[in-house]
Enzyme design. Structure first.
Site, mmCIF file in Angstrom:
data_model
loop_
_atom_site.group_PDB
_atom_site.id
_atom_site.type_symbol
_atom_site.label_atom_id
_atom_site.label_comp_id
_atom_site.label_asym_id
_atom_site.label_seq_id
_atom_site.Cartn_x
_atom_site.Cartn_y
_atom_site.Cartn_z
ATOM 1 N N ASP A 330 0.831 -1.209 0.000
ATOM 2 C CA ASP A 330 0.000 0.000 0.000
ATOM 3 C C ASP A 330 0.865 1.258 0.000
ATOM 4 O O ASP A 330 2.019 1.241 0.411
ATOM 5 C CB ASP A 330 -0.919 -0.001 1.220
ATOM 6 C CG ASP A 330 -0.142 0.019 2.529
ATOM 7 O OD1 ASP A 330 0.843 -0.741 2.634
ATOM 8 O OD2 ASP A 330 -0.506 0.787 3.438
ATOM 9 N N GLU A 331 0.290 2.350 -0.447
ATOM 10 C CA GLU A 331 0.862 3.701 -0.370
ATOM 11 C C GLU A 331 2.322 3.746 -0.833
ATOM 12 O O GLU A 331 3.146 4.453 -0.245
ATOM 13 C CB GLU A 331 0.733 4.235 1.063
ATOM 14 C CG GLU A 331 -0.726 4.376 1.477
ATOM 15 C CD GLU A 331 -0.901 4.833 2.918
ATOM 16 O OE1 GLU A 331 -1.777 5.680 3.167
ATOM 17 O OE2 GLU A 331 -0.177 4.345 3.806
ATOM 18 N N ALA A 332 2.618 3.024 -1.903
ATOM 19 C CA ALA A 332 3.989 3.003 -2.448
ATOM 20 C C ALA A 332 4.156 4.168 -3.435
ATOM 21 O O ALA A 332 4.488 3.970 -4.607
ATOM 22 C CB ALA A 332 4.259 1.664 -3.123
#
Length: 518
Positions: A330-332
């Protein structure tokens, strides 16, 4: 012991009259069989004199099942301190007392409980089903059964039959130990609380920007340096391999499977600070104690990075008997799109190589999920096309919508703990949604279950965990266990209110929601 028997008998006599006005000191009526959380699939009350747990009761267990015997020992361990009774286990056949029996067609986790004036009989196809039936029996007994010292009783259970099995195979809770480290004892305490509500997966978020919390033999600096701090500073901490294995065993004794998470390719600053070669410029990053997200990334494609992820996933897979290994994803935001897709393909292949099934946050569906992969949804609207498309192609979903299931969201503007990026989440909001229809365009059959995450940016103690989890955790547990036909806020809030006294006895500091008639 004689004084206890006399006092219990006196209380029972006082409560045995039929007058609607009970005399002072009368024993309360036993809880109705349906007065539990999660709501059972079926309840049939028969009336009549209740079952009374007395000091001559034995717990009957199957002769050739060590697992069922362990459930009996767990039950006896719960009941002995408060009742003062010996409650010996026996493999002799019996029709009175408490009988744990293997058999029937209740499924992998279901059970049937029959209560008469002479016995409580819990029958299940597996020891897991027996364990869940024990949790139902536990909730039906007076709340003082949770005391760790002697109480006068009486210990009564209403007569009738409960037939029960779960709606979803996956009913999880997550604890983030990366932002704030929580030691083994705190983790075990939370596992015990989860067990009361038939949670069967325990997701440990072990790594993030602020700390690396699991020892990796081939990479000792991950914990020595990367685990040395946490949000706001402080000494941090980490689990040795022995610590982690102790947690795994403890969870298994409560019929919970541990799902370890190593978040990558983002949320990785603790590793980038520990090993310079994981950075594209070859320079180690400073340790981080803030709460911002999306700024860190492994240098995708580097040989050192490929070796690193293989080492880490291999060692964690070897420590983990459960089927799942969570790789985050996530949220890369600091990882280029094509690099993200390439990384997730490689990481998923490594998970498969070591015999595990991939779990990842729902951004995994923006890459190419591996066959059998599970995507964990944490959005708020349920309208992401890639998630629905992946579900239609066979990717299974665990639902943790941030505005319903995240236990670290504030209850309201006055809540001192937690965050509010998904809005305020009162207990009714945690309860009033349907996992089967939440993801637009996804088949209901794709939903493997639900999970209640607890992120720890502001959660630094067991009391803080309790306050944010209760009363919302039982709401999520009911969505995961009880059939949809049993879901209804009016009835749930009444049953939830009855849990408050039990939590107080257990030492759980909970939020007294104004939506619940405590």
């Amino acid at each position: 012991m004689r004084r206890r028997r006399v006092l219990s008998a006196l209380l029972l006599c006082l409560g045995a009259g039929v007058n609607t006005t009970a005399p002072a000191g009368a024993a309360p009526a036993p809880s109705p069989l349906g007065q539990v959380i999660p709501a059972p699939a079926s309840v049939r009350s028969t009336g009549g004199a209740p079952f009374v747990l007395e000091d001559n009761v034995r717990i009957h267990v199957p002769a050739r099942s060590p697992a069922a015997k362990a459930v009996g020992e767990y039950l006896a361990g719960l009941l002995r301190p408060s009742t003062g009774y010996g409650l010996p286990l026996t493999t002799a056949a019996g029709r009175d007392g408490i009988v744990l029996s293997l058999g029937g067609d209740s499924g992998r986790e279901g059970y049937r409980m029959d209560v008469t004036g002479r016995a409580v009989v819990i029958r299940a196809a597996t020891a897991a089903g027996l364990f869940h039936g024990v949790q139902t029996l536990r909730q039906l007994l007076p709340v003082s059964v949770e005391r760790t010292y002697w109480q006068p009783g009486p210990w009564t259970v209403a007569r009738g039959t409960v037939t029960d099995r779960p709606r979803y195979a996956y009913r999880g809770a997550m604890l983030d130990v990366a932002r704030h480290f929580h030691p083994v004892g705190a983790v075990e305490r939370y596992i015990d609380e989860l067990a009361l509500y038939k949670i069967n997966y325990f997701h440990l978020h072990l790594t993030d920007d602020q700390g690396w919390r699991i020892a990796i033999k081939s990479r000792p600096r991950l914990t020595r340096h990367g685990g040395s701090t946490q949000v706001g500073g402080g000494s941090g901490g980490y689990f040795t391999k022995a610590d982690y294995q102790r947690i795994v065993r403890y969870a298994a004794s409560r019929y919970m499977t541990v799902v370890p998470e190593v978040d990558m390719p983002g949320h990785i600053n603790a590793a980038l600070a520990s090993y310079a070669a994981l950075n594209c410029n070859g320079v180690a990053r400073p340790l981080y104690t803030g709460t911002a997200v999306g700024f860190s990334s492994l240098c995708v494609g580097r040989k050192a990075v490929n070796t690193f992820i293989d080492d880490v996933l291999r060692e964690i897979a070897a420590l983990t008997p459960g089927p799942y290994l969570h790789i985050g994803g996530d949220e890369a935001r600091a990882t280029k799109r094509h690099s993200y897709a390439a990384f997730m393909r490689r990481a998923q292949a490594i998970v498969g190589k070591y015999g595990k099934t991939v779990m990842g946050w729902h951004q995994l569906t923006g890459a190419t999920p591996a066959r059998g992969a599970i995507a964990q949804y944490w959005g708020t609207r349920g309208d992401e096309p890639s998630v629905a498309a992946a579900a239609r192609k066979g990717t299974r979903l665990v639902l943790s919508p941030g505005n319903h299931a995240y236990l670290d969201m504030k209850y309201n503007a006055r809540t001192s703990l937690g965050r509010a990026w998904a809005g305020y989440t009162e207990v009714r909001k945690s309860y009033d949604w349907n996992p089967a229809t939440f993801i637009h365009g996804a088949p209901a059959s794709a939903v493997l279950g639900v999970e209640a995450p607890m992120w720890s940016e502001t959660i630094g103690s067991s009391d803080a965990i309790d306050y944010m989890a209760f009363p919302r955790l039982p709401a999520l547990a009911e969505l995961g266990w009880s059939p949809a036909s049993k879901h209804g806020w009016s009835d749930f809030r009444r049953r939830l209110a009855a849990q408050g006294d039990r939590w107080s006895v257990m030492g759980i500091t909970y939020y007294r929601s104004p939506q619940v008639p405590w």
